[in-house]
Design an enzyme around this catalytic site. Structure first.
Site, PDB file in Angstrom:
ATOM      1  N   SER A 262       0.834  -1.206   0.000  1.00 36.16           N
ATOM      2  CA  SER A 262       0.000   0.000   0.000  1.00 36.16           C
ATOM      3  C   SER A 262       0.863   1.248   0.000  1.00 36.16           C
ATOM      4  O   SER A 262       2.075   1.187   0.183  1.00 36.16           O
ATOM      5  CB  SER A 262      -0.928  -0.007   1.215  1.00 36.16           C
ATOM      6  N   LYS A 263       0.196   2.358  -0.193  1.00 40.03           N
ATOM      7  CA  LYS A 263       0.912   3.638  -0.236  1.00 40.03           C
ATOM      8  C   LYS A 263       1.601   3.937   1.082  1.00 40.03           C
ATOM      9  O   LYS A 263       2.569   4.661   1.137  1.00 40.03           O
ATOM     10  CB  LYS A 263      -0.073   4.766  -0.551  1.00 40.03           C
ATOM     11  N   ARG A 264       1.061   3.395   2.150  1.00 42.37           N
ATOM     12  CA  ARG A 264       1.638   3.699   3.468  1.00 42.37           C
ATOM     13  C   ARG A 264       2.813   2.777   3.813  1.00 42.37           C
ATOM     14  O   ARG A 264       3.580   3.069   4.718  1.00 42.37           O
ATOM     15  CB  ARG A 264       0.565   3.588   4.544  1.00 42.37           C
TER      16      ARG A 264
END
Ligand code: GLU
Length: 501
Positions: A262-264
């Protein structure tokens, strides 16, 4: 459909481009180039609520940095422009109306509250609410009122959406290059919204209309869009258009455990998941460029996330990737992201750089520290240290002793400094003092001859010598260091070690 291969990367400008998006762009680029086709970029910005300023510029800059800029896009060969969907806004309504006229779509007037109430009711009965054939005739739609009444309600400014009238009782037999044959039951699909009364199309309508008008031959995109494939194919059919060929790329998975990257994950796990830094009020999400990755290394690494050419080969130039790339060899299983491999690729590309380029990249770091050094020495230095570096940003730590005398000595290395060491170092100073041809091999020969003649063990000299010059037991070949820092500085550092240690 045109004979020419035309593929697109169609991101929504909702934030920085995730590395998965970059891989999608890359695979489209490779496929286009391999087939002498066109790679174009379309910005899908019809969802104004999710629009993030700066995201479009970011996407363009990222592709440019990677060297996979589109052949057609905003301001570049606008053969099928505009390439920004918000600028094509006026065009979609007519297509939505065409679908109504052909009986493939209908107006739905249900308010959000009314839909919520029905959803609750159905959920209470243990069902999941889905807006489709099983209830559309009971809902507030143009399917159950006259044409006149529909027109009147629209004229009155009532809120409406246009929904697709999904065909009933059909099994769709579809084909995807990567996934093979896939079956979908139309009864399980919902009647997706295609157009809203604010004058904006949804993703589905705009995407299909544009792929048709822009003569897209192949739709190559992430697996998360696979569930939209039946609707898209049905839309092409409803319009009477040929559908493009589909290829849904595998997900990129987290390095450990399950689930999609994910982006995180990036900043959490300590590696970038964005091509470039992305700055917001909350902070910076780090990018490959700013972390010191070479764009070629990023491309090479990404190309192998989900694809290989069937051999063990790992290092590919962009040109080699273009020549070897084959969509039929993309796998459907998720591809695990390996941050260590990522760094390994960067090291490989660092090794391939010209020494003069590495020196040029290192120079600003030295300038910031007010360190003066000639181009020739710098080139020599980078050639000696690059073997162990993943990034240019590591150069300073690996080479500071070339520019500055050590200010302290690594604790565990001082164990090699014995009681007889000062006397031996003193002798070494005299030996060095007499050398006129102060070059690495010559110094080495003379020092080693002196050790042999006097029966001095290697370890007694080499380790304290290195410690004096470097402050630790690290660094490249010792006599290369000696040559580069020069006779005077070498002697000065040994003298300092004698008095300090
Ligand atoms: N706008 C979609 C996205 O953000 C495009 C999906 C597609 O390629 O059809 O990825």
């Amino acid at each position: 459909m045109s004979q020419q291969v035309r593929v697109r990367f169609a991101p929504s400008p909702t934030g920085p481009l995730h590395i998965g998006g970059v891989r999608t762009a890359l695979f489209n680029y490779l496929f286009a180039k391999k087939n002498n086709g066109v790679f174009f970029l379309r910005i899908e910005d019809t969802d104004q609520n999710r629009y993030v300023p700066g995201a479009e510029e970011y996407i363009l800059e990222a592709l440019k940095w990677l060297g996979i800029s589109p052949d057609e896009t905003m301001g570049v060969n606008e053969k099928f422009g505009p390439y920004r969907q918000s600028e094509r806004k006026d065009l979609y309504q007519q297509y939505a109306k065409d679908l109504i006229n052909s009986g493939n779509a209908y107006y739905a007037f249900d308010t959000a509250e009314a839909l919520d109430a029905i959803r609750k009711e159905e959920e209470e009965q243990g069902k999941t609410f889905i807006y489709n054939h099983h209830n559309r005739e009971k809902l507030d739609t143009s399917l159950i009122i006259s044409k006149e009444e529909t027109a009147q309600r629209i004229a009155n400014g009532e809120h409406y959406v246009i929904r697709f009238k999904t065909p009933v009782n059909e099994t769709l037999h579809l084909h995807d290059i990567i996934r093979g044959d896939i079956k979908f039951e139309t009864n399980l699909l919902d009647d997706k919204v295609l157009f809203k009364s604010d004058g904006m199309p949804t993703y589905h309508l705009a995407n299909i209309v544009d792929d048709h008008l822009m003569e897209t031959s192949h739709v190559i995109r992430g697996e998360e869009w696979l569930p939209s494939m039946p609707l898209h194919v049905l839309l092409y059919r409803a319009f009477g258009w040929d559908a493009p060929i589909f290829a849904h790329l595998p997900l990129i998975m987290k390095p450990i455990g399950n689930g999609k990257l994910s982006k995180r994950d990036g900043d959490k796990l300590g590696f970038p998941v964005f091509p470039l830094d992305w700055k917001t009020e909350e902070g910076i999400s780090s990018g490959y460029r700013e972390k010191g990755f070479f764009p070629e290394a990023v491309l090479n690494f990404l190309a192998l996330l989900g694809w290989n050419d069937g051999t063990e080969k790992e290092l590919y130039s962009l040109e080699e990737l273009v020549n070897s790339f084959d969509l039929n060899r993309v796998h459907k299983a998720g591809a695990k992201f390996d941050p260590e491999k990522n760094k390994w690729f960067n090291h490989q590309y660092l090794m391939k750089q010209k020494h003069s380029d590495l020196a040029k990249a290192f120079a600003p770091i030295l300038a910031e520290k007010n360190i003066q050094v000639t181009d020739d020495s710098l080139i020599r230095i980078v050639s000696l240290i690059k073997e162990r570096a993943h990034f240019v940003s590591e150069f300073w730590e690996m080479s500071d002793f070339f520019f500055e005398a050590p200010t302290n000595y690594e604790e565990k290395a001082t164990k090699n400094w014995k009681s007889d060491t000062p006397a031996l170092m003193q002798e070494l100073i005299s030996v060095l003092g007499e050398i006129t041809d102060f070059t690495s091999t010559n110094i080495e020969t003379i020092v080693k001859d002196w050790m042999t003649k006097n029966e001095i063990a290697m370890g007694k000299i080499m380790q304290p010598f290195r410690l004096s010059l470097v402050g630790a037991l690290k660094g490249p070949h010792l006599f290369d260091i000696v040559e580069i820092i020069g006779k005077q500085e070498t002697i000065k550092r040994i003298e300092k070690a004698i008095t300090t240690l």
